[in-house]
Design an enzyme around this catalytic site. Structure first.
Site, PDB file in Angstrom:
ATOM      1  N   LEU A  21       0.813  -1.214   0.000  1.00  0.00           N
ATOM      2  CA  LEU A  21       0.000   0.000   0.000  1.00  0.00           C
ATOM      3  C   LEU A  21       0.847   1.265   0.000  1.00  0.00           C
ATOM      4  CD1 LEU A  21      -2.810  -0.994   2.532  1.00  0.00           C
ATOM      5  CD2 LEU A  21      -2.919  -0.985   0.039  1.00  0.00           C
ATOM      6  N   VAL A  29       3.730  -0.357   4.518  1.00  0.00           N
ATOM      7  CA  VAL A  29       2.326  -0.685   4.766  1.00  0.00           C
ATOM      8  C   VAL A  29       1.869  -1.669   3.701  1.00  0.00           C
ATOM      9  CG1 VAL A  29       0.025   0.236   5.173  1.00  0.00           C
ATOM     10  CG2 VAL A  29       2.033   1.662   5.632  1.00  0.00           C
ATOM     11  N   ASP A 137       0.624  14.436  13.479  1.00  0.00           N
ATOM     12  CA  ASP A 137       1.064  14.399  12.084  1.00  0.00           C
ATOM     13  C   ASP A 137      -0.131  14.319  11.141  1.00  0.00           C
ATOM     14  OD1 ASP A 137       2.826  14.390   9.953  1.00  0.00           O
ATOM     15  OD2 ASP A 137       3.140  12.223   9.996  1.00  0.00           O
TER      16      ASP A 137
END
Length: 540
Positions: A21, A29, A137
């Site tokens: 991903l 990921v 973030d």
């Protein structure tokens, strides 16, 4: 979403990996599937972070806090193993584009869509804050869009990353265009910092650019701290709220509950209406995810123990690699551990977990020989040659350096060469001998041994020459010594009885002196340092 690379793991914990991903500051990921068929996002921590003790401790605390976070507008943490090598984290998977991808592909959002987006993100942040977690973030890449609203991902991770000073120095914590002034100054970032980030994200969704512009990181950071944001293209009904959220002082920004209420009042009854292009992206990714999860993937083979007394150690196999070995003239092949590829690259040692063969067994090229494990992963080492396993030099549970010989393969009856291994007692004797040699040399130099001394006529290019004046005696003698001994001699002669006034010359480079330059270049009472150019001689 991309296919797995050859070096990528196929399993993490109980989750089977289906595709890549992306990657971020924490690690890589993957799209994964749980044993029960649930689609998830699996985040695997980068190796350099996994080896940082501070990061592991902070990561464990942040994961425990993040697992308490619920709410409709967050991608919930469903599983984690903070003690694994490397650690991993699993969240629910949303098959949609990020806000950044949506704006790049389809353009800025309308005024009503912006208000609905802000309400959804504010509700997600509110759920995060109520669990004692601060995102730190929030940015367009950490907002995933779904048909039924946005989702906030990666909450709490930035705080864990902040435990490593190297990452902080390189600017990996947060994204400059969406960081609050207090984050940039290194101050504590609380819920008000997330409000600042949320306002900056809405500005991006409205214009396609951050409120403090683009350019070098240093320039953007300066504008965030000192300049006012550019809100000229923000819809008029949202501009006051965005401006308030971007206030420099945290206590001047609206709270997350107020932000949520003001966005909800502007959004209207229909909620978030995504542009048609974004809806198509969501449908495309949903279809691709279903196709991947529908593939029939055979389960890994069961491993039965060889005997009830000695079951095989559990091993998570990431990859296979052939051992190194070159056949000798006698038909014997020494088997050495190869450099471990992929995620194990850079490991200098490996632990022998399990031998697949015993001495006397036949092996074939590329047949599994041993399982090894290192801090960077587990690997199956396969045979480099055909033959019989004649020798094993490392038992289960022992460690070996990459490149060291661990076994031997050949024909039955072949002479097995002895593998020399330096013993600790031999190393101790070698170290003692070196120490005695150094002591002898220093003693000779300290005693001004004539072994290393000669007259000035013996000087050669690169030597040091000196004229010594013992204190109270104006009669001087010339001598020549290799420069390294002269430097040691000067260093050791530190008492008043052994103090020498030395005049030293390096004959390098061999520059021919004029007649007037021959002689001392300093007065006779000058105490020259080793290396001073005080005498010039013609090259020999």
């Amino acid at each position: 979403m991309r296919e797995l690379l050859p070096a990528d793991p196929r399993e993490v914990g109980p989750y089977r990996l289906l595709a890549r991903l992306g990657a971020g500051g924490m690690g890589e990921v993957f799209l994964g599937r749980s044993p029960g068929g649930r689609t998830v996002a699996v985040k695997v921590v980068r190796q350099e972070l996994a080896e940082d003790v501070q990061f592991r401790l902070r990561f464990k605390r942040e994961v425990e806090a993040a697992r308490r976070v619920g709410g409709f507008y967050t991608a919930q943490v469903v599983d984690a193993d903070t003690e694994a090598v490397p650690p991993w984290l699993v969240t629910s998977y949303i098959p949609g584009p990020s806000l950044r991808e949506a704006v790049v592909e389809c353009g800025p959002f309308s005024s009503e869509a912006l208000a609905a987006l802000g309400a959804g993100l504010a509700e997600g942040l509110k759920a995060i804050h109520e669990c004692g977690v601060v995102h730190r973030d929030l940015k367009p890449g950490n907002v995933i869009l779904a048909d039924d609203g946005p989702r906030v991902i990666d909450f709490g991770i930035a705080r864990a990353l902040d435990a490593t000073s190297q990452l902080t120095r390189t600017g990996a914590i947060g994204t400059p265009a969406y960081m609050s002034p207090e984050q940039i100054r290194g101050q504590e970032a609380g819920p008000a910092s997330d409000v600042f980030c949320l306002a900056a994200v809405l500005a991006y969704a409205a214009t396609g650019k951050g409120p403090f512009g683009d350019g070098p990181t240093e320039a953007v950071i300066y504008r965030v701290v000192h300049d006012e944001p550019d809100l000229s293209r923000i819809p008029a009904d949202l501009a006051p709220l965005v401006a308030a959220g971007l206030a420099k002082a945290p206590d001047e920004r609206p709270g997350i509950t107020e932000f949520l209420g003001r966005c909800a009042a502007l959004a209207g009854p229909d909620g978030l209406r995504l542009p048609d292009g974004v809806t198509e992206l969501i449908k495309e990714r949903t279809a691709r995810t279903k196709a991947l999860t529908a593939r029939s993937v055979p389960p890994p083979p069961m491993r039965l123990p060889m005997s009830p007394e000695e079951p095989p150690a559990p091993v998570r196999i990431v990859q296979q690699v052939r051992a190194t070995g070159q056949k000798t003239a006698l038909g014997y092949t020494p088997v050495a551990l190869p450099w471990l590829p992929g995620k194990t690259a850079g490991a200098r040692r490996a632990r022998i977990v399990r031998w697949h063969k015993q001495v006397g067994d036949d092996v074939a090229v590329d047949e599994p020989l041993i399982d090894v494990s290192s801090v960077r992963g587990d690997t199956v080492i396969t045979s480099p040659a055909n033959g019989t396993l004649l020798a094993v030099y490392r038992n289960n549970g022992t460690s070996a350096r990459i490149g060291s010989v661990v076994a031997g393969i050949g024909t039955p009856g072949a002479k097995v060469p002895r593998v020399r291994r330096i013993r600790t007692d031999r190393l101790a004797l070698l170290g003692l001998g070196c120490a005695l040699a150094v002591t002898l040399v220093v003693g000779l130099v300290g005693a001004q041994s004539s072994l290393f001394m000669g007259g000035i006529d013996a000087a050669r290019e690169g030597d040091c020459v000196a004229q010594e004046y013992p204190e109270g005696n104006r009669n001087a003698d010339w001598f020549t010594q290799p420069c390294v001994f002269m430097e040691l001699r000067a260093f050791l002669s530190d008492s008043s009885e052994d103090k020498y006034y030395s005049k030293v010359l390096y004959r390098d480079p061999p520059v021919k002196c004029s007649e007037s330059a021959k002689g001392w270049s300093e007065s006779d009472d000058h105490e020259a340092e080793v290396g001073d150019m005080v005498l010039c001689l013609e090259p020999l």
